[in-house]
Scaffold this active site. Structure first.
Site, PDB file in Angstrom:
ATOM      1  N   LYS A 237       0.824  -1.205   0.000  1.00 28.37           N
ATOM      2  CA  LYS A 237       0.000   0.000   0.000  1.00 28.37           C
ATOM      3  C   LYS A 237       0.863   1.262   0.000  1.00 28.37           C
ATOM      4  CE  LYS A 237      -3.857  -2.370   2.158  1.00 28.37           C
ATOM      5  NZ  LYS A 237      -3.300  -3.688   1.791  1.00 28.37           N
TER       6      LYS A 237
ATOM      7  N   PHE B 288       3.471   1.887   2.086  1.00 28.27           N
ATOM      8  CA  PHE B 288       4.017   2.295   3.373  1.00 28.27           C
ATOM      9  C   PHE B 288       5.516   2.027   3.486  1.00 28.27           C
ATOM     10  CE2 PHE B 288      -0.505   1.526   4.864  1.00 28.27           C
ATOM     11  CZ  PHE B 288      -0.812   2.880   4.883  1.00 28.27           C
TER      12      PHE B 288
ATOM     13  N   TYR C 271      12.930  -2.639  -3.966  1.00 34.31           N
ATOM     14  CA  TYR C 271      14.057  -1.727  -3.775  1.00 34.31           C
ATOM     15  C   TYR C 271      14.636  -1.281  -5.117  1.00 34.31           C
ATOM     16  CZ  TYR C 271      13.928  -3.315   1.092  1.00 34.31           C
ATOM     17  OH  TYR C 271      13.549  -3.609   2.376  1.00 34.31           O
TER      18      TYR C 271
END
Length: 237
Positions: A171, A173, A208
Site C-alpha cells: 500500500k 508504506f 528496492y
C-alpha cells in the site's frame, strides 16, 4: 370478416441510466503518519521486531527484550545514534502531536492519506493500538543509525530494520518509511542510505530496485557475534 388487429408496438427499451455507480475507492481513507518513536513505544517496537523475526525465519536468533531495547535505544539524541521512526495508521485524521516549547521535536511527522477499495481488516489491531482514544494503530517501523563512507568522505544512514506488518503491505508504506530516512539524510547533507536484504526475499529486492536502489550482489556480510565475538574480545593481541 374484419381484419385482425395489428400487434401492439414493441415496448420502448429503457435507455441506460447515465447515473454512475459510485465505485470511488476514496470511500475508505486510511490516514497514516510517520513519527519519531519514544521510550513509551518500546513494547510495540519489541512486538514488531519479533514479527519481523518470524517473517525472516530467524526467531532462533531473537533474544531482545523490552528491557534491553529500552536500555539501548534512547540514550542519544535522534539521528546521532540509533533512531526509530514509527508508522501509525488510523481511520480518522490524527490529532496534532504536542512537544514542550522548551524542547521542540527534532522531527516533524509525515502525514499521508491512502484510499482503499475496501475497509482493511487488522487482526492485531488491539495488540498494536498506540492511542485507543483516537483509534491509532502501529503498522510498521524503521530503525537506522549513522555510518560513514570513506570513499565519499561523508556520513550516511544505515537501515538496520525496516518492517511493515502483513496486512498493511503493498500500500506504499514501505516506500513511505524509506523516503522518510532518505529525506532526513538529504536534510543533514549525508551521502547515502544503505541496508541489506535477504537473497530469497525477491519481492523486497524488486521493490528496492524499482525505487532506484542498487542491490550489490558482489558484497558479503561478515559478522562476529556470540562466542566468536567473545573469543576475539578476550584474546591477547
Amino acid at each position: 370478416m374484419a381484419a385482425a388487429a395489428p400487434p401492439p408496438p414493441p415496448a420502448p427499451v429503457p435507455e441506460p441510466s447515465m447515473t454512475l455507480v459510485d465505485t470511488d475507492s476514496r470511500n475508505h481513507p486510511l490516514f497514516s503518519r510517520i513519527r519519531l518513536a519514544t521510550p513509551a513505544d518500546v513494547p510495540h517496537i519489541h512486538k514488531l521486531i519479533h514479527q519481523m523475526a518470524v517473517f525472516e525465519k530467524l526467531t532462533h536468533l531473537f533474544s531482545a527484550t523490552e528491557s534491553s531495547l529500552a536500555a539501548t535505544l534512547f540514550n542519544s539524541p535522534p539521528f546521532t545514534s540509533f533512531t526509530v521512526l514509527l508508522l501509525e495508521v488510523s481511520p480518522s485524521p490524527f490529532a496534532p502531536l504536542h512537544s514542550p516549547a522548551s524542547s521542540p521535536s527534532p522531527y516533524s511527522p509525515v502525514d499521508r492519506i491512502v484510499y482503499l477499495d475496501l475497509p482493511l481488516d487488522d487482526p492485531d489491531r488491539e495488540t498494536f493500538a498506540s492511542d485507543e482514544t483516537h483509534d491509532v494503530t502501529v503498522a510498521g517501523f524503521v530503525l537506522f543509525f549513522p555510518n560513514y563512507s570513506t570513499f565519499l568522505a561523508k556520513p550516511g544512514f544505515y537501515i538496520e530494520d525496516i518492517f511493515v506488518r502483513e496486512c498493511y503491505r503493498r500500500k506504499g508504506f514501505g516506500r513511505m518509511l524509506l523516503s522518510a530516512v532518505a529525506k532526513q539524510a538529504v536534510k543533514m547533507g549525508y551521502g547515502r542510505v544503505e541496508w541489506i536484504v535477504l537473497d530469497w526475499n525477491v519481492n523486497a529486492i524488486k521493490f528496492y530496485e524499482e525505487m532506484g536502489a542498487k542491490v550489490l550482489s558482489e558484497w558479503r556480510i561478515c559478522r562476529l557475534t556470540g562466542d566468536a565475538l567473545g573469543a576475539y574480545g578476550n584474546a591477547n593481541i
